[in-house]
Scaffold this motif. Structure first.
Motif, mmCIF file in Angstrom:
data_model
loop_
_atom_site.group_PDB
_atom_site.id
_atom_site.type_symbol
_atom_site.label_atom_id
_atom_site.label_comp_id
_atom_site.label_asym_id
_atom_site.label_seq_id
_atom_site.Cartn_x
_atom_site.Cartn_y
_atom_site.Cartn_z
ATOM 1 N N GLU A 1 -3.473 -6.887 -10.712
ATOM 2 C CA GLU A 1 -4.275 -5.716 -10.376
ATOM 3 C C GLU A 1 -4.034 -5.297 -8.934
ATOM 4 O O GLU A 1 -3.989 -6.123 -8.023
ATOM 5 N N ILE A 2 -3.877 -4.005 -8.728
ATOM 6 C CA ILE A 2 -3.753 -3.433 -7.393
ATOM 7 C C ILE A 2 -5.156 -3.170 -6.881
ATOM 8 O O ILE A 2 -5.931 -2.408 -7.472
ATOM 9 N N VAL A 3 -5.511 -3.782 -5.770
ATOM 10 C CA VAL A 3 -6.835 -3.631 -5.176
ATOM 11 C C VAL A 3 -6.689 -2.885 -3.862
ATOM 12 O O VAL A 3 -5.927 -3.313 -2.981
ATOM 13 N N LEU A 4 -7.395 -1.770 -3.740
ATOM 14 C CA LEU A 4 -7.289 -0.950 -2.543
ATOM 15 C C LEU A 4 -8.466 -1.183 -1.617
ATOM 16 O O LEU A 4 -9.575 -1.497 -2.052
ATOM 17 N N GLN B 1 2.262 -4.420 -12.565
ATOM 18 C CA GLN B 1 1.011 -4.234 -11.849
ATOM 19 C C GLN B 1 0.207 -3.097 -12.479
ATOM 20 O O GLN B 1 0.749 -2.276 -13.224
ATOM 21 N N PHE B 2 -1.101 -3.082 -12.181
ATOM 22 C CA PHE B 2 -1.952 -2.022 -12.726
ATOM 23 C C PHE B 2 -3.056 -1.689 -11.751
ATOM 24 O O PHE B 2 -3.390 -2.477 -10.857
ATOM 25 N N PHE B 3 -3.614 -0.499 -11.932
ATOM 26 C CA PHE B 3 -4.770 -0.054 -11.153
ATOM 27 C C PHE B 3 -5.809 0.495 -12.116
ATOM 28 O O PHE B 3 -5.481 1.198 -13.078
ATOM 29 N N LYS B 4 -7.055 0.189 -11.850
ATOM 30 C CA LYS B 4 -8.152 0.704 -12.654
ATOM 31 C C LYS B 4 -9.357 0.878 -11.738
ATOM 32 O O LYS B 4 -9.846 -0.097 -11.163
ATOM 33 N N GLY B 5 -9.812 2.105 -11.572
ATOM 34 C CA GLY B 5 -10.922 2.320 -10.644
ATOM 35 C C GLY B 5 -11.511 3.710 -10.765
ATOM 36 O O GLY B 5 -11.154 4.491 -11.647
ATOM 37 N N ASP B 6 -12.423 4.018 -9.840
ATOM 38 C CA ASP B 6 -13.091 5.313 -9.879
ATOM 39 C C ASP B 6 -12.396 6.284 -8.924
ATOM 40 O O ASP B 6 -11.380 5.983 -8.319
ATOM 41 N N TYR B 7 -12.974 7.458 -8.788
ATOM 42 C CA TYR B 7 -12.366 8.506 -7.986
ATOM 43 C C TYR B 7 -12.569 8.303 -6.485
ATOM 44 O O TYR B 7 -11.868 8.925 -5.687
ATOM 45 N N MET C 1 0.819 -1.211 0.000
ATOM 46 C CA MET C 1 0.000 0.000 0.000
ATOM 47 C C MET C 1 0.852 1.259 0.000
ATOM 48 O O MET C 1 0.585 2.206 -0.719
ATOM 49 N N LYS C 2 1.937 1.276 0.801
ATOM 50 C CA LYS C 2 2.778 2.457 0.862
ATOM 51 C C LYS C 2 3.391 2.755 -0.498
ATOM 52 O O LYS C 2 3.430 3.904 -0.949
ATOM 53 N N GLU C 3 3.889 1.720 -1.197
ATOM 54 C CA GLU C 3 4.480 1.933 -2.506
ATOM 55 C C GLU C 3 3.454 2.471 -3.492
ATOM 56 O O GLU C 3 3.742 3.356 -4.294
ATOM 57 N N PHE C 4 2.240 1.928 -3.427
ATOM 58 C CA PHE C 4 1.212 2.401 -4.357
ATOM 59 C C PHE C 4 0.813 3.837 -4.040
ATOM 60 O O PHE C 4 0.535 4.637 -4.934
#
Length: 260
Positions: free
Chosen positions: A253-256, A110-116, A1-4
């Protein structure tokens, strides 16, 4: 999480340079202590940037925990529609649209795809496309016509702040007396120990548009501080631009956690 989180700060703040080597805008305006908040808001709205597309190369210096890193990126924008950046050799690429935020990183696959909503929780500020774009152009992050503000002065700037500050978010907008663009935007969340300050250190006239030239960002959460300084290299306005973006197959995928 910190890196992201570091990646998100980089992706978010790198968009803030949208300027061209042009004639410097001198800060020769004098403070009028009798000016009203309504007058300031009206003058500020007249200076909103008007262009169709922008593309530039940007040098960014990123400092955290006394460690400094430098990046050079390509930035492209289609106003009101798309913001796109690409690191050297396409090792990282990001794209923001009114509906979605996307990013991929070839170094870590890795990748991230999401809303605001996720980014808003992460950065501590409610975001949408319009707010991000306004920050890029030295314009107020919040729609000043939606609330009641009071005006004052501080050294060489006008200061706008809500008539009633929220306990959750305090906002201070410093406005330049020469051209009525932002000198600084300061957002504080005392309860969460978060602070974001965007300083527009210089502006320039680019094809009759007043755009940022030098920008410094300070982002603080608890005892962690990130400082980002940006230097423009080149930019062109109203040219044909493309936004190539395809997440490579096999990336994780990076999931937050979307809780605040």
């Amino acid at each position: 999480m910190k890196e992201f989180k570091i990646v998100v700060y980089f992706v978010f703040i790198v968009f803030l340079v949208s300027c061209k080597s042009g004639k410097a805008v001198l800060n020769s305006g004098e403070i009028n202590k009798d000016i009203s908040a309504k007058q300031l808001i009206r003058e500020n709205s007249k200076k909103q940037a008007k262009f169709k597309t922008l593309q530039a190369r940007v040098k960014i210096d990123y400092t955290q925990d006394l460690e400094e890193q430098g990046y050079t990126v390509n930035l492209r924008m289609e106003k009101d529609k798309t913001i796109w950046i690409s690191a050297t050799l396409g090792l990282a690429r990001a794209m923001i649209t009114p509906k979605e935020v996307s990013f991929y990183d070839k170094i870590n696959n890795q990748f991230f795809k999401g809303d605001y909503k996720l980014l808003s929780n992460l950065l501590g500020v409610e975001l949408n496309y319009e707010k991000v774009q306004s920050l890029l152009l030295g314009e107020a992050m919040f729609d000043l016509k939606d609330g009641k503000y009071v005006a004052s002065t501080s050294e060489n700037s006008y200061v706008l702040q809500p008539e009633e500050q929220s306990a959750l978010l305090e906002l201070f907008l410093l406005m330049n007396p020469s051209h009525f663009k932002m000198d600084s935007q300061q957002l504080m969340q005392p309860l969460k120990k978060r602070f974001l300050q965007v300083d527009y250190l210089a502006y320039q006239d680019v094809e009759k548009q007043i755009l940022p030239k030098d920008i410094k960002i300070i982002a603080v959460e608890n005892n962690e501080e990130v400082i980002i300084a940006m230097e423009y290299k080149s930019v062109s306005l109203n040219q044909d631009v493309r936004f190539p973006f395809k997440i490579p197959s096999g990336f994780k995928e990076i999931v937050l956690d979307d809780t605040p």
